[in-house]
Design an enzyme around this catalytic site. Structure first.
Site, PDB file in Angstrom:
ATOM      1  N   HIS A  13      69.780 -75.759  32.971  1.00 27.70           N
ATOM      2  CA  HIS A  13      70.303 -75.863  31.607  1.00 27.70           C
ATOM      3  C   HIS A  13      70.504 -77.319  31.174  1.00 27.70           C
ATOM      4  O   HIS A  13      70.080 -77.728  30.078  1.00 27.70           O
ATOM      5  CB  HIS A  13      71.615 -75.088  31.520  1.00 27.70           C
ATOM      6  CG  HIS A  13      72.101 -74.826  30.133  1.00 27.70           C
ATOM      7  ND1 HIS A  13      72.902 -75.715  29.437  1.00 27.70           N
ATOM      8  CD2 HIS A  13      71.924 -73.768  29.298  1.00 27.70           C
ATOM      9  CE1 HIS A  13      73.199 -75.214  28.249  1.00 27.70           C
ATOM     10  NE2 HIS A  13      72.613 -74.028  28.131  1.00 27.70           N
ATOM     11  N   SER A  70      73.002 -73.619  22.543  1.00 22.97           N
ATOM     12  CA  SER A  70      73.007 -74.800  23.408  1.00 22.97           C
ATOM     13  C   SER A  70      71.902 -75.767  23.017  1.00 22.97           C
ATOM     14  O   SER A  70      72.089 -76.987  22.978  1.00 22.97           O
ATOM     15  CB  SER A  70      72.807 -74.390  24.868  1.00 22.97           C
ATOM     16  OG  SER A  70      73.927 -73.735  25.384  1.00 22.97           O
ATOM     17  N   ASP A  80      77.186 -80.805  31.218  1.00 31.00           N
ATOM     18  CA  ASP A  80      76.381 -79.607  31.433  1.00 31.00           C
ATOM     19  C   ASP A  80      76.239 -79.315  32.924  1.00 31.00           C
ATOM     20  O   ASP A  80      77.163 -79.588  33.692  1.00 31.00           O
ATOM     21  CB  ASP A  80      75.012 -79.795  30.761  1.00 31.00           C
ATOM     22  CG  ASP A  80      74.460 -78.507  30.178  1.00 31.00           C
ATOM     23  OD1 ASP A  80      74.123 -77.609  30.960  1.00 31.00           O
ATOM     24  OD2 ASP A  80      74.371 -78.400  28.944  1.00 31.00           O
TER      25      ASP A  80
END
Length: 478
Positions: free
Chosen positions: A91, A280, A60
């Protein structure tokens, strides 16, 4: 094609609690994590289980390694795009918190997997893009560092009808094949339709659309499939909450809003994270569930874990909020909604399937070699997760081969023998077929061929219709 963001001793004998007896973490923000109760994350335990550590790789945007909720939870972190593994976008830290934040420590949020320890690979550039080469290097690094689960909450728009948006990367597939061969389960987000030419979008992104990868879609608080969540009849395997999500964020991001009290948490972050939404975040919950199962039984193979998670999912129907779901496997939620407690109970009841020791064998280079004049194989095939098996056999010019494939009820396979000139199924075309056999369901598939030239031929066994189960293969050469 650019991609963007979309120790211990096992305790296996815990009593199965009633809902009232289920373990509840004392983390103060657990009530904001509505997804934890929806996933039944702690319902299978009376107390927090002490499990062997399971390494979960988060591929990520990096990590805030100093975040209090991640203290002692990070094994290693590395950047594959230069610089440090520090998360400047948020994120990766958000995803990591869902999986592995400290549980029952009286602080912050509760991660969903008590067993999880993190391997963090930063692959997202400052502009939010990802190269598949960096992703592949990160996957190989995670495998070498002992990952059992790899979470990939990223992907690119996939359109099988438009070569520009095919999204397929052989580099990515080879890295994932390596992971599977080393006992690693890969979980990926099916993608969001934000940039798709039509909504809903009916194709999952890669790598969710690769064999053996669990593709995770999203649903909201109402129980309905999220409008942004990509649909796919084959590659959406599970759904987990993906709307109004709450997790941790790098504190440098939340300090931009100094008047917000909950520094280091998503409600104090940039607008996109205050009520975060995306597949996600659904994938992270599935990865946490996989880590729990591996912690309970480290001997499990990846396909056994995926089977447990998928087949114990709660069927999505209008009665539990999914208005467009009619029951059974569908393009919106796959096998249904993630139910961690049900998967744990199935594992305790020894309901997991026999592992297929030949995997991965989904393409020519990965094919299982056939030795001797006669060979028998007992294997499994799955229309949704493992639709193709390859067996490679050497034939001399003039040598004859006969093949018989038998299946149980509800499973239909077809056979194709490919000429030696075919090196990958991606290049398959009719002119390269030596012979094929396609018969009605319930009829044994039989194929006979006399080699016209010497070489390595490839026998493809394909799940011809939706279904899964074992098959028996008998190969005889003259």
């Amino acid at each position: 094609m650019r991609r963007v963001l979309a120790g211990g001793v096992a305790v296996l004998a815990l009593a199965v609690p009633t809902a009232a007896q289920a373990f509840t973490p004392n983390d103060p923000f657990i009530q904001r994590q509505w997804y934890a109760s929806q996933d039944r994350a702690f319902d299978a335990f009376n107390v927090l289980p002490l499990l062997p550590q399971v390494r979960v790789a988060v591929i990520d945007s990096g990590i805030d390694a100093s975040h209090p909720d991640l203290r002692g939870r990070i094994v290693a972190a590395r950047s594959f795009v230069g610089g440090s593994a520090s998360d400047e976008q948020g994120h990766g830290t958000f995803v990591a918190g869902e999986i592995a934040a400290g549980i029952d420590d009286g602080h912050g949020i509760a991660g969903l997997a008590a067993s999880a320890r993190l391997l963090v690979a930063k692959v997202v550039r400052s502009d939010g893009s990802v190269s598949t080469q960096a992703e592949a290097r990160a996957i190989r690094w995670a495998v070498k560092r002992g990952a059992r689960v790899i979470n990939v909450s990223l992907g690119g728009l996939r359109d099988p009808e438009d070569p520009y948006y095919s999204g397929f990367s052989p580099v990515e597939q080879r890295a994932i094949d390596l992971a599977i061969a080393n006992g690693v389960l890969v979980v990926a987000a099916v993608g969001n339709n934000n940039d798709a030419p039509a909504k809903p979008w009916h194709y999952a992104s890669y790598p969710a659309a690769l064999p053996h990868v669990i593709g995770a879609g999203s649903y909201g608080r109402s129980g309905d499939a999220s409008r942004f969540s990509n649909r796919d009849q084959v590659y959406v395997d599970l759904a987990a909450p993906g709307e109004d999500m709450f997790s941790i964020l790098p504190r440098p991001l939340t300090l931009k809003f100094p008047s917000c009290v909950d520094q280091g948490y998503s409600n104090c972050g940039p607008k996109d994270y205050r009520h975060a939404a995306g597949t996600s975040f659904s994938a992270a919950q599935v990865s946490a569930a996989a880590a729990t199962l591996f912690g309970l039984d480290p001997s499990l193979a990846p396909d056994q874990v995926s089977w447990l998670l998928e087949r114990t999912a709660t069927d999505a129907t209008p009665e539990n909020g999914c208005d467009a779901c009619s029951g059974g496997r569908d393009a919106l939620t796959g096998w249904g909604k993630l139910n961690i407690a049900a998967a744990v109970r199935a594992l305790r009841a020894d309901e997991e399937p026999v592992s297929d020791s030949f995997e991965p064998d989904d393409d020519i280079v990965l094919g299982t070699p056939v030795n001797g004049r006669k060979a028998r194989f007992h294997a499994t095939i799955d229309y949704w997760d493992d639709s193709v098996d390859i067996y490679r056999l050497k034939l001399r010019r003039g040598q004859r081969v006969s093949v018989v494939a038998r299946t149980g009820a509800g499973l239909d396979v077809s056979l194709v023998l490919w000429k030696p000139s075919l090196t990958t199924l991606a290049d398959a075309r009719a002119g390269l077929r030596a012979r094929r056999a396609i018969h009605a369901t319930g009829v044994a598939e039989r194929l006979k061929y006399r080699a016209r030239k010497t070489g390595w031929y490839s026998l493809e066994v394909t799940a011809a219709k939706p279904g899964f189960g074992p098959y028996r293969l008998k190969i005889k050469r003259s």
